[in-house]
Motif scaffolding. Structure first.
Motif: not given
Lengths: 220, 220
Positions: A181-182, A184, A186-188, A190-191, A193
């Motif tokens: 899930m990390h 995904i 969500v915050v463009p 800013a992942t 990984g």
DNA sequence: GTCTATAACGGGATAGAC
DNA sequence: GTCTATCCCGTTATAGAC
């Protein structure tokens, strides 16, 4: 020349398991048809019922096949740690790593190529509660109990109930990562990984160890 | 006397949404049939297609209806905190609580009676990635970006990339709790809960704050 | 805007030949 | 142990009356 072109491989049962693992991961359990599995495996529809009995029983076999060795590794690591710290409690960081690392190893051997395998875990948790609960208890209650006891010993200032909460939070982080899930995003942009496994584990261990050691303030 | 016994209630659209929410939570998306929804809602099968267009579009409408106000509350709380700490950074614990509390409030109003509602969140995450990713981004990217930025400011000694990891871990704990996975009782008799919401939030905030503040040691 | 009726399809499971 | 053929069921979606 027994059966030359009919079956390319030997073990039908194994091929069904492999195909099911792949398709469950990609499509989810409910959306995957036995027909699709048998096509992928190059076997016949009836073979599934012959070898497993039902679609649900196939899921169970699949789950147990992965979970059992993973938890065996968990127990072995715990035994090693306790032997090494002869009589004393193993260090917290080592405990955490012993608990989470086997899952990542399992994930890697499930699909060395990459991330679709992680979906398999996410899918699993959304099956009917009854099945998930039963399978989880069957495979995890022993390991869970032993680790929880050791964590409690390792954190004498925290209190057993609080340790149980934090153990639960550790499981949360672990399942989140396993399910991918990390990734995904969500915050463009800013992942954290994608990172390699050792780095992911290092980040998680640092965070979790600090969380476990947090001063335990009661209410008011 | 317009239509006396035919329809007991007014809004068909609303009744479909309520019924769908209930059944998706109980059975999961794939296992829930439109027939089941319309029976539960006391309306006709065709009404779903008239009001929403398809089963998938119904899921989207459902998701947005809950997520939007929840995230509006998150932003409002963040604005309040930043206003209160005029110029300075809000305290970490307050930030965490502002981020996680609205989810619990949403869960409560979704189903005041109890835990079956939590399954709805767990179910959602196991839908086809494409849908989940799109909906998550649509509803969460703004709030996520703003909170992540504030967390980064609040933790100047940690480093942005490490903060992103830990933010992810916070999301992990939150979704785990929302999905009710801590109630599964894998280790018999060792479940922390069930606890009331304020207590759950308190345990989580303590744990997460310590994790966020962990000294950030690089590799080696 | 809401209904009935039905189309068009795919699912899991099984019987029985080989 | 593996196949073919088939049963029986439930599904989404739509056409058309009201």
């Amino acid at each position: 020349m027994g059966s030359p072109a009919k079956v390319l491989n030997g073990d039908t049962k194994e091929r069904i398991l492999a195909a099911a693992e792949k398709l469950f991961a990609e499509e989810g359990f409910a959306r995957t048809s036995l027909r699709g599995i048998t096509v992928e495996a190059g076997v016949n529809v009836a073979a599934v019922h012959y070898h497993f009995g039902s679609k649900e029983a196939l899921l169970e076999a699949l789950f147990a096949r992965r979970a059992a060795p993973m938890n065996a590794e968990r127990l072995a690591k715990l035994n090693d740690l306790e032997a090494a710290s002869s009589g004393d409690v193993p260090p917290l960081e080592a405990l955490i790593e012993a608990f989470i690392a086997p899952s990542f190893r399992m994930l890697e051997e499930l699909d060395p190529a990459g991330p679709p395998a992680s979906q398999l875990i996410a899918r699993f948790f959304s099956e009917p509660e009854e099945i998930v609960q039963r399978l989880m208890r069957e495979q995890f209650s022993d390991v869970g109990a032993r680790y929880l006891a050791t964590f409690t010993r390792a954190l004498p200032d925290v209190g057993p109930r609080e340790v149980a909460w934090r153990f639960e939070f550790m499981v949360a982080v672990l399942t989140h990562l396993l399910a991918g899930m990390h990734l995904i995003d969500v915050v463009p942009g800013a992942t954290p990984g994608p990172a390699d496994q050792p780095e992911t584990i290092r980040h998680a261990v640092q965070f979790l160890a600090a969380g476990f050691r947090a001063p335990s303030k009661g209410a008011a």
